[in-house]
Design a protein around this motif. Structure first.
Motif, PDB file in Angstrom:
ATOM      1  N   MET A 128       0.692  -1.033   0.013  1.00 56.57           N
ATOM      2  CA  MET A 128      -0.091  -0.262   0.060  1.00 56.57           C
ATOM      3  C   MET A 128       0.869   1.458  -0.010  1.00 56.57           C
ATOM      4  SD  MET A 128      -2.972  -1.193   2.566  1.00 56.57           S
ATOM      5  CE  MET A 128      -3.907   0.462   2.567  1.00 56.57           C
ATOM      6  N   ARG A 129       0.371   2.262  -0.527  1.00 55.12           N
ATOM      7  CA  ARG A 129       1.195   3.699  -0.733  1.00 55.12           C
ATOM      8  C   ARG A 129       1.071   4.233   1.011  1.00 55.12           C
ATOM      9  NH1 ARG A 129      -1.927   6.263  -5.735  1.00 55.12           N
ATOM     10  NH2 ARG A 129      -1.508   4.580  -7.191  1.00 55.12           N
ATOM     11  N   LEU A 130       2.107   4.947   0.992  1.00 55.64           N
ATOM     12  CA  LEU A 130       2.376   5.801   2.285  1.00 55.64           C
ATOM     13  C   LEU A 130       1.033   6.684   2.779  1.00 55.64           C
ATOM     14  CD1 LEU A 130       4.060   6.250   4.693  1.00 55.64           C
ATOM     15  CD2 LEU A 130       5.279   7.951   3.371  1.00 55.64           C
ATOM     16  N   ASN A 131       0.646   7.161   1.669  1.00 52.46           N
ATOM     17  CA  ASN A 131      -0.720   8.048   2.116  1.00 52.46           C
ATOM     18  C   ASN A 131      -1.791   7.334   2.468  1.00 52.46           C
ATOM     19  OD1 ASN A 131      -0.928   7.103  -0.479  1.00 52.46           O
ATOM     20  ND2 ASN A 131      -1.742   8.886  -1.262  1.00 52.46           N
ATOM     21  N   ARG A 132      -2.015   6.281   1.868  1.00 53.69           N
ATOM     22  CA  ARG A 132      -2.976   5.114   2.276  1.00 53.69           C
ATOM     23  C   ARG A 132      -2.865   4.868   3.658  1.00 53.69           C
ATOM     24  NH1 ARG A 132      -4.551   1.457  -2.895  1.00 53.69           N
ATOM     25  NH2 ARG A 132      -5.069   3.073  -4.465  1.00 53.69           N
ATOM     26  N   ILE A 133      -1.535   4.168   3.830  1.00 49.43           N
ATOM     27  CA  ILE A 133      -1.342   3.578   5.308  1.00 49.43           C
ATOM     28  C   ILE A 133      -1.479   4.778   6.253  1.00 49.43           C
ATOM     29  CG2 ILE A 133       0.573   2.649   6.612  1.00 49.43           C
ATOM     30  CD1 ILE A 133       1.530   1.449   4.170  1.00 49.43           C
ATOM     31  N   LEU A 134      -1.104   5.888   6.105  1.00 50.68           N
ATOM     32  CA  LEU A 134      -1.155   6.985   7.166  1.00 50.68           C
ATOM     33  C   LEU A 134      -2.718   7.266   7.545  1.00 50.68           C
ATOM     34  CD1 LEU A 134       1.694   9.411   6.205  1.00 50.68           C
ATOM     35  CD2 LEU A 134       1.661   7.848   8.144  1.00 50.68           C
ATOM     36  N   LEU A 135      -3.293   7.574   6.228  1.00 48.84           N
ATOM     37  CA  LEU A 135      -4.875   7.911   6.350  1.00 48.84           C
ATOM     38  C   LEU A 135      -5.579   6.654   7.310  1.00 48.84           C
ATOM     39  CD1 LEU A 135      -7.179   9.736   5.877  1.00 48.84           C
ATOM     40  CD2 LEU A 135      -7.592   8.699   3.605  1.00 48.84           C
ATOM     41  N   SER A 136      -5.292   5.483   6.512  1.00 47.20           N
ATOM     42  CA  SER A 136      -5.927   4.302   7.283  1.00 47.20           C
ATOM     43  C   SER A 136      -5.830   4.205   8.774  1.00 47.20           C
ATOM     44  CB  SER A 136      -5.723   3.037   6.363  1.00 47.20           C
ATOM     45  OG  SER A 136      -6.020   3.154   5.034  1.00 47.20           O
ATOM     46  N   TYR A 171     -10.268   1.742  -1.982  1.00 50.03           N
ATOM     47  CA  TYR A 171      -8.694   0.981  -2.026  1.00 50.03           C
ATOM     48  C   TYR A 171      -8.856  -0.261  -2.745  1.00 50.03           C
ATOM     49  CZ  TYR A 171      -6.988   4.589   0.849  1.00 50.03           C
ATOM     50  OH  TYR A 171      -6.822   6.133   1.494  1.00 50.03           O
ATOM     51  N   GLY A 172     -10.077  -0.997  -2.720  1.00 49.12           N
ATOM     52  CA  GLY A 172     -10.168  -2.241  -3.266  1.00 49.12           C
ATOM     53  C   GLY A 172     -10.010  -3.471  -2.310  1.00 49.12           C
ATOM     54  N   HIS A 173     -10.178  -4.735  -2.818  1.00 44.84           N
ATOM     55  CA  HIS A 173     -10.087  -5.846  -2.244  1.00 44.84           C
ATOM     56  C   HIS A 173      -8.816  -6.139  -1.288  1.00 44.84           C
ATOM     57  CE1 HIS A 173      -8.687  -7.249  -5.958  1.00 44.84           C
ATOM     58  NE2 HIS A 173      -8.260  -8.259  -5.421  1.00 44.84           N
ATOM     59  N   ARG A 209      -9.616  11.779  -2.096  1.00 43.19           N
ATOM     60  CA  ARG A 209      -8.953  12.933  -1.936  1.00 43.19           C
ATOM     61  C   ARG A 209      -7.396  12.752  -1.765  1.00 43.19           C
ATOM     62  NH1 ARG A 209     -11.495  18.076   0.970  1.00 43.19           N
ATOM     63  NH2 ARG A 209     -13.062  17.464  -0.675  1.00 43.19           N
ATOM     64  N   THR A 210      -6.912  11.782  -0.930  1.00 43.71           N
ATOM     65  CA  THR A 210      -5.604  11.740  -0.559  1.00 43.71           C
ATOM     66  C   THR A 210      -4.820  10.563  -1.362  1.00 43.71           C
ATOM     67  OG1 THR A 210      -6.059  10.079   0.990  1.00 43.71           O
ATOM     68  CG2 THR A 210      -5.866  12.385   1.782  1.00 43.71           C
ATOM     69  N   ASP A 211      -5.835  10.007  -2.274  1.00 42.41           N
ATOM     70  CA  ASP A 211      -5.225   8.933  -3.207  1.00 42.41           C
ATOM     71  C   ASP A 211      -5.205   9.494  -4.459  1.00 42.41           C
ATOM     72  OD1 ASP A 211      -4.315   6.234  -3.922  1.00 42.41           O
ATOM     73  OD2 ASP A 211      -6.147   5.736  -4.421  1.00 42.41           O
ATOM     74  N   HIS A 212      -4.153   9.920  -5.137  1.00 45.10           N
ATOM     75  CA  HIS A 212      -4.035  10.637  -6.449  1.00 45.10           C
ATOM     76  C   HIS A 212      -3.658   9.418  -7.233  1.00 45.10           C
ATOM     77  CE1 HIS A 212      -3.962  14.480  -4.481  1.00 45.10           C
ATOM     78  NE2 HIS A 212      -2.905  14.034  -3.546  1.00 45.10           N
TER      79      HIS A 212
END
Length: 225
Positions: free
Chosen positions: A1-9, A48-50, A164-167
């Motif tokens: 997973m991307r860093l922005n996804r990890i931080l937001l999640s 983010y998908g499955h 918004r955070t997932d470009h």
């Protein structure tokens, strides 16, 4: 997973877990407890998908298993949310945009029922029969009602933050080019060039008959090769 996804999640899961433990579990509502953590996993999984949904669900469930006052075996809720996050991520739309609220609401109801049944089933395997004493039908009904009432205030906001955070360059290009067909523009420009070339060739052929006959002969020879 991307860093922005990890931080937001991580941030959303921690906030949801704190509210779940400190507020919602103390309301003493009849039947089940509104599951804010489940709704958070659903909102992130539908963006983010499955794969992302399964990872987020496992992490969120493991935190819930370890957070006090947990009274069940560690890994039980992690398994439940991992499965729910995976299946919720399968309905992720290709464009990333949900056209109607009917689909997400149906997912919320299905996830509330499925998580309750799966949690009770895993508990029965490890010897926890609390669901039988409380009454499984009542738990299913109240879980679906509570989560459905809470979902409109939680799921859309989480999905908006996740988008918004997932470009995604492909999604942005598709959104920017909505209403225009790039391939048709390419073809139209190519057609104009060909037509112009044909007109120029015809004008030259009218003025020079011998040149035209020679060129046609050469072109025919090339085409036969």
């Amino acid at each position: 997973m991307r860093l922005n996804r990890i931080l937001l999640s991580t941030a959303l899961v921690v906030v949801a877990l704190v509210i779940q433990v400190s507020v919602l579990s103390r309301l003493h509502l009849p039947g089940a407890v509104p599951d804010l953590l489940l709704l958070t996993v659903l909102g992130l999984a539908m963006v983010y998908g499955h794969v992302g949904g399964a990872l987020i669900g496992f992490g969120a469930g493991l935190l819930a298993d370890l957070a006090p006052p947990a009274d069940h075996a560690a890994g039980r809720y992690a398994l439940v949310l991992c499965v729910i996050g995976y299946f919720a991520g399968l309905i992720k739309p290709e464009t990333g945009q949900v056209k109607s609220a009917t689909g997400p609401m149906a997912v919320v109801v299905g996830a509330a029922l499925g998580s309750t049944l799966l949690y009770a089933g895993v508990g029965a395997l490890v010897g926890d029969t609390a669901a039988r004493h409380v009454g499984l039908p009542g738990l299913l009904f109240t879980a679906a009602v509570y989560d459905l009432l809470l979902a409109p205030f939680v799921v859309p906001g989480i999905m908006a933050l996740a988008r918004r955070t997932d470009h995604d360059p492909l999604a942005e290009a598709g959104g920017a080019g909505q209403g225009t067909d790039l391939s048709s523009g390419w073809l139209s420009s190519g057609t104009g060039l060909r037509i112009g070339g044909q007109r120029g060739a015809l004008g030259g052929l009218k003025t020079k008959a011998r040149t035209r006959s020679v060129r046609v002969g050469r072109i025919k020879g090339v085409k036969r090769l």
